[in-house]
Design a protein around this motif. Structure first.
Motif, PDB file in Angstrom:
ATOM      1  N   ILE A 243       0.788  11.843  -9.817  1.00 41.05           N
ATOM      2  CA  ILE A 243      -0.377  13.128 -10.077  1.00 41.05           C
ATOM      3  C   ILE A 243      -0.094  13.961  -8.938  1.00 41.05           C
ATOM      4  N   GLY A 244       0.478  13.691  -7.883  1.00 41.05           N
ATOM      5  CA  GLY A 244       0.563  15.032  -6.936  1.00 41.05           C
ATOM      6  C   GLY A 244      -0.487  14.962  -5.979  1.00 41.05           C
ATOM      7  N   ASN A 245      -1.603  14.084  -5.816  1.00 42.64           N
ATOM      8  CA  ASN A 245      -2.392  14.237  -5.135  1.00 42.64           C
ATOM      9  C   ASN A 245      -2.551  13.013  -4.092  1.00 42.64           C
TER      10      ASN A 245
ATOM     11  N   PRO B 195      14.710   2.111   1.813  1.00 43.44           N
ATOM     12  CA  PRO B 195      13.624   2.905   2.682  1.00 43.44           C
ATOM     13  C   PRO B 195      13.037   4.078   1.859  1.00 43.44           C
ATOM     14  N   GLN B 196      11.805   4.273   1.855  1.00 38.64           N
ATOM     15  CA  GLN B 196      10.990   5.263   1.186  1.00 38.64           C
ATOM     16  C   GLN B 196      10.263   5.952   2.062  1.00 38.64           C
ATOM     17  N   VAL B 197       9.859   7.199   2.209  1.00 33.16           N
ATOM     18  CA  VAL B 197       8.685   7.812   2.791  1.00 33.16           C
ATOM     19  C   VAL B 197       8.134   8.578   2.126  1.00 33.16           C
ATOM     20  N   LEU B 198       6.611   8.646   2.221  1.00 37.57           N
ATOM     21  CA  LEU B 198       5.719   9.091   1.417  1.00 37.57           C
ATOM     22  C   LEU B 198       5.700  10.647   1.739  1.00 37.57           C
ATOM     23  N   ASP B 199       5.740  11.734   0.885  1.00 35.90           N
ATOM     24  CA  ASP B 199       5.688  13.266   1.259  1.00 35.90           C
ATOM     25  C   ASP B 199       4.352  13.416   1.975  1.00 35.90           C
ATOM     26  N   THR B 200       4.427  14.094   2.939  1.00 35.21           N
ATOM     27  CA  THR B 200       3.223  14.809   3.723  1.00 35.21           C
ATOM     28  C   THR B 200       2.495  15.752   2.610  1.00 35.21           C
ATOM     29  N   PRO B 201       1.004  15.714   2.571  1.00 37.04           N
ATOM     30  CA  PRO B 201       0.530  16.665   1.653  1.00 37.04           C
ATOM     31  C   PRO B 201       0.655  18.038   2.157  1.00 37.04           C
ATOM     32  N   SER B 202       0.821  19.135   1.283  1.00 37.71           N
ATOM     33  CA  SER B 202       1.132  20.380   1.853  1.00 37.71           C
ATOM     34  C   SER B 202       0.013  21.077   2.476  1.00 37.71           C
ATOM     35  N   LEU B 203      -1.317  20.411   2.454  1.00 30.66           N
ATOM     36  CA  LEU B 203      -2.357  20.911   3.362  1.00 30.66           C
ATOM     37  C   LEU B 203      -2.128  20.959   4.750  1.00 30.66           C
ATOM     38  N   LEU B 204      -1.370  19.519   4.872  1.00 32.20           N
ATOM     39  CA  LEU B 204      -1.227  19.057   6.180  1.00 32.20           C
ATOM     40  C   LEU B 204       0.283  19.360   6.930  1.00 32.20           C
ATOM     41  N   THR B 205       1.074  20.026   6.213  1.00 32.32           N
ATOM     42  CA  THR B 205       2.386  20.310   6.559  1.00 32.32           C
ATOM     43  C   THR B 205       2.334  21.323   7.606  1.00 32.32           C
ATOM     44  N   GLY B 206       3.317  21.808   8.288  1.00 30.54           N
ATOM     45  CA  GLY B 206       3.556  22.628   9.363  1.00 30.54           C
ATOM     46  C   GLY B 206       2.877  22.036  10.786  1.00 30.54           C
ATOM     47  N   ALA B 207       2.649  22.927  11.515  1.00 29.94           N
ATOM     48  CA  ALA B 207       2.222  22.520  13.004  1.00 29.94           C
ATOM     49  C   ALA B 207       1.236  23.639  13.563  1.00 29.94           C
ATOM     50  N   THR B 208       0.063  23.293  14.386  1.00 33.01           N
ATOM     51  CA  THR B 208      -0.619  23.869  15.306  1.00 33.01           C
ATOM     52  C   THR B 208      -0.054  24.032  16.549  1.00 33.01           C
ATOM     53  N   PHE B 209      -0.187  25.187  17.062  1.00 28.87           N
ATOM     54  CA  PHE B 209       0.563  25.577  18.438  1.00 28.87           C
ATOM     55  C   PHE B 209      -0.413  25.636  19.591  1.00 28.87           C
ATOM     56  N   LEU B 210      -0.303  24.709  20.554  1.00 22.12           N
ATOM     57  CA  LEU B 210      -1.142  24.669  21.785  1.00 22.12           C
ATOM     58  C   LEU B 210      -0.192  25.501  22.896  1.00 22.12           C
TER      59      LEU B 210
ATOM     60  N   ALA C  17       0.781  -1.397   0.062  1.00 21.77           N
ATOM     61  CA  ALA C  17       0.183  -0.132   0.019  1.00 21.77           C
ATOM     62  C   ALA C  17       0.937   1.124   0.100  1.00 21.77           C
ATOM     63  N   VAL C  18       1.825   0.955   0.990  1.00 20.90           N
ATOM     64  CA  VAL C  18       2.860   2.538   0.791  1.00 20.90           C
ATOM     65  C   VAL C  18       3.371   2.495  -0.536  1.00 20.90           C
ATOM     66  N   TYR C  19       3.916   1.538  -1.190  1.00 20.89           N
ATOM     67  CA  TYR C  19       4.555   1.794  -2.392  1.00 20.89           C
ATOM     68  C   TYR C  19       3.505   2.294  -3.505  1.00 20.89           C
ATOM     69  N   LEU C  20       2.386   1.726  -3.518  1.00 18.84           N
ATOM     70  CA  LEU C  20       1.286   2.205  -4.393  1.00 18.84           C
ATOM     71  C   LEU C  20       0.839   3.505  -4.190  1.00 18.84           C
ATOM     72  N   ALA C  21       0.994   4.044  -3.129  1.00 15.32           N
ATOM     73  CA  ALA C  21       0.676   5.488  -2.568  1.00 15.32           C
ATOM     74  C   ALA C  21       1.857   6.386  -3.175  1.00 15.32           C
ATOM     75  N   LEU C  22       3.067   6.028  -3.106  1.00 17.20           N
ATOM     76  CA  LEU C  22       4.042   6.677  -3.331  1.00 17.20           C
ATOM     77  C   LEU C  22       4.203   6.797  -4.890  1.00 17.20           C
ATOM     78  N   THR C  23       3.986   5.681  -5.485  1.00 20.28           N
ATOM     79  CA  THR C  23       3.626   5.849  -7.009  1.00 20.28           C
ATOM     80  C   THR C  23       2.484   6.864  -7.629  1.00 20.28           C
ATOM     81  N   VAL C  24       1.401   6.639  -6.898  1.00 23.30           N
ATOM     82  CA  VAL C  24       0.481   7.487  -7.567  1.00 23.30           C
ATOM     83  C   VAL C  24       0.709   9.112  -6.947  1.00 23.30           C
ATOM     84  N   SER C  25       1.281   9.106  -5.772  1.00 26.23           N
ATOM     85  CA  SER C  25       1.452  10.616  -5.089  1.00 26.23           C
ATOM     86  C   SER C  25       2.497  11.411  -6.145  1.00 26.23           C
ATOM     87  N   ARG C  26       3.474  10.758  -6.484  1.00 19.48           N
ATOM     88  CA  ARG C  26       4.492  11.252  -6.952  1.00 19.48           C
ATOM     89  C   ARG C  26       4.150  11.241  -8.834  1.00 19.48           C
TER      90      ARG C  26
END
Length: 217
Positions: free
Chosen positions: A54-56, A113-128, A43-52
């Motif tokens: 079409i970028g979605n 080893p490969q890591v899927l990129d975090t989507p841009s909408l969910l990058t960064g942090a929320t401060f508490l 599943a991770v490999y498939l997600a990596l391929t699709v994400s790279r």
């Protein structure tokens, strides 16, 4: 401390998604699926391929989940249905499937080893206060909560759940009233595969994939 707690809960959320699929197969239809970790890897490999490609990220999650659902349903229909309530052949056959998936993955994607990129909408942090909490970790926790509610509703409040509970309680009686046990088990194992695919796509940006993850996860 708060950030570490949230990160731990987020990691547990990934494992919860994966464990939900494994426990659905083992606890409901009594299949010992040794290949569940290999499903995660694929599943991770498939997600990596699709994400790279079409970028979605959302499409990557959908594709990996649906492909793993179809693969799991096919495995159940063609192979595991022959070994109902017979754990040794289940273990041996799903271990064989694990070896096939691992080797195919190594041939196609390599063993690094490969890591899927975090989507841009969910990058960064929320401060508490002064504590920065990664948005993606909060997203994982939210997904796990929603999934827990949906699975509870599926098993306890839906017609499919009623059929499942009836089959688990008395399979012979369920057959006598016209429930197609074989197709019900195919559907449930497909759901287990879907959850493995979902867990793989969601865990890609955190855990990634590598040779050996099929057993470690």
């Amino acid at each position: 401390m708060i950030g570490e707690i949230v990160s731990g809960i987020a990691f547990g959320s990934i494992l919860f998604v994966l464990a939900s699929g494994f426990s659905l197969a083992l606890g409901v239809i009594r299949i010992i699926n040794i290949a569940h970790g290999a499903f995660y890897m694929l599943a991770v490999y498939l997600a990596l391929t699709v994400s790279r490609s079409i970028g979605n990220f959302a499409v990557a999650i959908l594709v990996s989940s649906v492909v793993l659902m179809a693969l799991a349903a096919l495995v159940q229909y063609l192979l595991l249905s022959r070994f109902s309530l017979d754990p040794l052949p289940q273990v041996l056959s799903t271990f064989g499937i694990t070896l096939v998936i691992v080797e195919v993955s190594r041939q196609i994607w390599g063993g690094y080893p490969q890591v899927l990129d975090t989507p841009s909408l969910l990058t960064g942090a929320t401060f508490l206060g002064d504590v920065a909490i990664p948005k993606y970790r909060l997203f994982l926790i939210g997904v796990a909560v929603v999934l827990a509610i949906l699975l509870w509703a599926l098993i306890e409040r839906s017609m499919l759940g009623a059929l499942v509970r009836a089959t688990v309680d008395d399979e012979e009686m369920a057959r006598s009233i016209g429930i197609n046990i074989r197709w019900l088990y195919v559907a449930l194992f497909g759901v287990a595969g879907f959850l493995a695919g979902l867990g793989g796509a969601l865990g890609g940006p955190v855990l990634g994939t590598y040779q050996g993850v099929e057993f470690e996860v």
